[in-house]
Design an enzyme around this catalytic site. Structure first.
Site, short mmCIF file in Angstrom:
data_model
loop_
_atom_site.label_atom_id
_atom_site.label_comp_id
_atom_site.label_asym_id
_atom_site.label_seq_id
_atom_site.Cartn_x
_atom_site.Cartn_y
_atom_site.Cartn_z
N GLY D 149 0.83 -1.20 0.00
CA GLY D 149 0.00 0.00 0.00
C GLY D 149 0.87 1.24 0.00
O GLY D 149 2.03 1.22 0.41
N CYS D 150 0.31 2.34 -0.47
CA CYS D 150 1.09 3.57 -0.60
C CYS D 150 1.52 4.11 0.76
O CYS D 150 2.70 4.41 0.98
CB CYS D 150 0.30 4.63 -1.37
SG CYS D 150 -1.38 4.89 -0.76
N TYR D 151 0.58 4.20 1.70
CA TYR D 151 0.93 4.67 3.04
C TYR D 151 1.93 3.71 3.69
O TYR D 151 2.86 4.13 4.38
CB TYR D 151 -0.31 4.72 3.93
CG TYR D 151 -1.24 5.88 3.73
CD1 TYR D 151 -0.78 7.19 3.81
CD2 TYR D 151 -2.59 5.68 3.50
CE1 TYR D 151 -1.66 8.27 3.66
CE2 TYR D 151 -3.47 6.75 3.36
CZ TYR D 151 -3.01 8.05 3.43
OH TYR D 151 -3.87 9.10 3.30
#
Lengths: 340, 340, 340, 340
Positions: D149-151
């Site tokens: 995931g990006c976060y």
């Protein structure tokens, strides 16, 4: 290996040039000068390049650059670059000048609009206007290329097809152009502060912008027509992108298909001109970070008025990208190399 | 105490109306309806009003509203509000309609542009166009006021002074108008998503926007001239604000001072028209959250072309603020009450 | 009639003060000074006020202001306003200082953080910290009010309820605060240029921002606790608004209801604190152009961690609006006058 | 020639993948599927690719894709892609899944957070977590890669160096993360409308975001530590970019140099991790359109609190770029190919 140096490389156009050139395997970046930041780490001024460019800005050393370079890009502001450019030309280098110094055809016109005496009027005639779609053959032969203004690029690609075919009244052309804020460069002034430019829209330099004579002169060179163009630029709250909307009156009514055919012909074979499908209109986001110019057409048939819309990224097709396209041409490289 | 109800109060114009009205001591907000959000807390849809407005949206109840209100604002979309409006008029209320339903002079024109049969064509003639600067006397007598479109407001205030004095060629008018995204309302469509509208600029509805006939019809009403106007709107990445740039050809050359005198006369006594000092140009940020229209003038004397620029807040002078100005007029209140 | 003068009125806080004060019938604006723009038309620097404020900035004339004013707002930068403020106090005026000069309790702490010797250390003890929610009684009696910093306002309103009730570990408080760019004021520096701040997010002054000691000192004054707070501010690409997110460790687990009760108690009777309904979180847009502080609460129950979020408009509750609230209090006017 | 197909290619990550892949000479784009837009011109949904990609979205045909592809990227939303992915794996293809379907280690955890029963729990254990900086060896051997995931990417690259060396209290980690709006994808909902997201800042999913368990599980896998992390994401008015700010308590005080050495070691040899020079802080603009993660460090020494800040482009290092990095690894290509 193409040996490249860049003058005045600390601004937005300079940064964009470095970014585009570091993507290319056959380029050797030689000297990057900055008047204001000589000696500083390039990554300090262009932090997105950290890790990719490990070197420092240099002070201008004409001799060294002449010796080490095949081509020089000048991103200096008006008048500053003329003297070194002349020296590079004498040393046999190719020069692509992103300033306005060699765009206007006479020293007199230059003085009128830029308020400064041209430092080398004898070299103006040697310069080729770097709009490949109309001066490709000349650019291939040129040593000195005047890279077009951003507004002029977007506007000329939209209006020249109509004028070349004598389809519109020459004095009917109105250009309502809109630019993102990076068009103003990196100069630190209150007008371009975030809170002043954000959530705001304004026109400026109404009918007195310096790209107005540039547009008129190129029209003359390409079409032999003395068109007088009303040019009104705007500042739009976005970083990049130009949308130029051209209004003109057709000499005779034209149907959609015939009008479209004119632009189709102009776009054919052009690697960076995209005539949009019928009914679609240019949006600046679709050309961001690309060298494309998107073009759309509409009419108000009641008054035989044609409306042409064009969009470019002011820092790419409007500056660094077109400069590279010009370099590719005059070095006889594939025109799109490093630009797709 | 003025008893006010608002139809379709959950959108941007409705929210702005509530905000402006809760600022006024002599206003009693009676019924706020919403088709989509009946029963919901108003603060849930307009969270900035939390703590100031403690009530819920209601479903439309014509009888109750007729009984409890002196004036009704309708923010319903096209055609939806006509039937209840007719009932309110019959019950003796004042109605200010923010939709386009009563802006065009004939049911036929309405059908052409809004693609729907007008539900009460007999009432069209009773409506007064709510542009106080040109219809103040009629608005004072009116029961039904058609509140002008946002683009039309900005454009008419800029172009009418020239047309009234027969100074420009009627078919020479081009309007290049630019609006913030709230002009599109609250409808949820992909075009207005943040990532689609941000860092982007585009024209839309080129020469086919519905405010084009509105502008032309009001010009006719005010000046008896059949001007045909090319109108090109743009979507600008900001929440609010309209900048309208009008290009027209002067019949005869005029000097700066005489041209300026025309606009000075038009602005004199107008509480919400600000003719900017010579050399200054309108910026949308200067009219945000105000009911002002700022106006600036320029020329391209070579072609006798005049350029008029005007800026408004599309949700205030372009919608809710002008609606309130109209209410003040037709209720014989001070025109600027609650708007400065 | 309250006679008001403003020092340093050419910046953003000054402009906001003028805007708020011209809305009020019982206010007489007397002198508006500007060091940099003395003699200039106020509308030239605050063009949104054109037509509403017809006067010029003046140079500072302490005698005249003392004679003509009941209350003076100082928007001067650090240290600049101290000397005239002392003179106004001696002349019997009320002074509300929007700078940091009287926020910290000792000249030593002031010197440590602002790098300048306090010009009137004897007056520090006379100043009341202008956070009405915690110092209302003192403000009513005060002659000199230190208007709180914008970050400090948002943070203190969120964290003080927990500390007052000894619910959290004093050294566990982390404040991750985010501000729109107007928080940096009108100073023209490259960091705040549109293209540098737009489409960008950054933290700055990590754990060394000047509002950190201000927050700690006010906590001490209100609660007698020596809390050490880690404060990290961010620059967000928007004009206005602060969101402050506070993380702290509860001494004992608390259920939702009990935690909420603490904040409900703190908000009760407070005209400008809005505790949001359960499950809702503050958004800066909901407080723009208002004097409200919106508050929301959440937990990570696994680690007994409480998260409090607060939102204000940095130029209203974070500056000019709170200054007016303070003026209302110390002049015994209704606290919300001119602010709703 | 690497034969590549992309599932669900009409969204933002899909568009970014196409853009990155069309830049590479040794890539053959085979099938691009879209559930919603099968049959449509790719340039209609990704208009910036007009002229570079001349083909249409296809409906999913597992057999055809299996036959024609070496590697498949899946950009389908949660659960949708599992079944075809299993078939591709059985057919011997490499699969890089940009969804969350194979990021969590158990079907039970997946169900808890994604509210859906995992369609192929037996394949979860076969997946390698595609964070090259920590799983490079495994990725090289993998057939199924769960792209992070990006976060999670931004956060893990910032916090893992501290945890690996057991320098911080495991339960002290707070992550205050901020993302541009493209992180929410292309779904059309009122929350992400321009006027709702612009000039606004908000937190959401406070301590209940799905990347929280992802972060905790990867920490466990890499360090064997059961850290519980408080994760608070924010929506920032910009298109792209994530800034993740991590707060943690050091077990023992550390001086600047020793702390820096930890991150220097972690960054050494990593082509896409840039540890910024001392005193500099990450800004999202510096990583836009790149696969870099920029990292900066600060401390609040009073409470032994360390603050690590990291910035990525959520669509590049946070999605498509990292996916390509993973492809390069598992196909034994140079890791940075097509990414610099």
């Amino acid at each position: 290996m193409i040996r490249v140096s860049i003058l005045g490389a600390s601004g937005y156009s300079g940064g964009e040039l470095i970014r585009l050139l570091t993507n290319r395997p056959n380029i050797k970046l030689q000297h990057l000068t900055s008047e204001s930041s000589g000696g500083e780490d390039i990554a300090a001024l262009h932090p997105s390049l950290r890790g990719r460019v490990r070197r420092r800005f240099e002070n201008l050393d004409v001799k060294k650059i002449s010796r080490d370079s095949d081509v020089v890009f000048s991103c200096y502001p008006a008048a500053v670059g003329v003297k070194p450019i002349v020296q590079f030309l004498k040393a046999g280098l190719k020069v692509i000048d992103l300033s306005a110094d060699f765009r206007l055809p006479t020293a007199h016109l230059y003085k009128t609009w830029y308020k400064v005496t041209h430092p080398a009027p004898g070299f103006i005639a040697k310069a080729v206007y770097g709009l490949p779609e109309y001066f490709r053959a000349e650019i291939r032969q040129a040593s000195l290329i005047a890279n077009p203004g951003c507004y002029a690029t977007a506007t000329l690609l939209a209006v020249l097809p109509l004028l070349k075919h004598r389809l519109i009244e020459t004095d009917s052309v109105i250009v309502d152009a809109k630019s993102g804020v990076s068009g103003a460069g990196k100069k630190v002034t209150s007008q371009y502060m975030y809170c002043e430019a954000n959530e705001n829209l304004q026109a400026y330099a109404v009918a007195v912008h310096r790209h107005q004579p540039e547009i008129e002169q190129v029209i003359k060179k390409v079409t032999r027509l003395s068109a007088r163009v009303t040019f009104v630029p705007h500042l739009v709250p976005m970083n990049r992108g130009i949308l130029s909307v051209i209004y003109a009156t057709l000499k005779k009514s034209m149907n959609k298909r015939d009008l479209r055919a004119v632009f189709l012909e102009a776009a054919t074979g052009e690697p960076f001109v995209r005539l949009l499908p019928e009914g679609e209109l240019p949006q600046t986001k679709n050309v961001l970070n690309t060298n494309y110019c998107d073009i759309g057409i509409a009419q108000d048939v009641r008054m035989k008025r044609v409306i042409v819309l064009s969009a470019i990224d002011n820092l790419v097709k409007g500056a660094a990208g077109q400069a590279l396209q010009n370099m590719n041409l005059c070095l006889r490289r594939p025109e799109t190399e490093g630009l797709l």
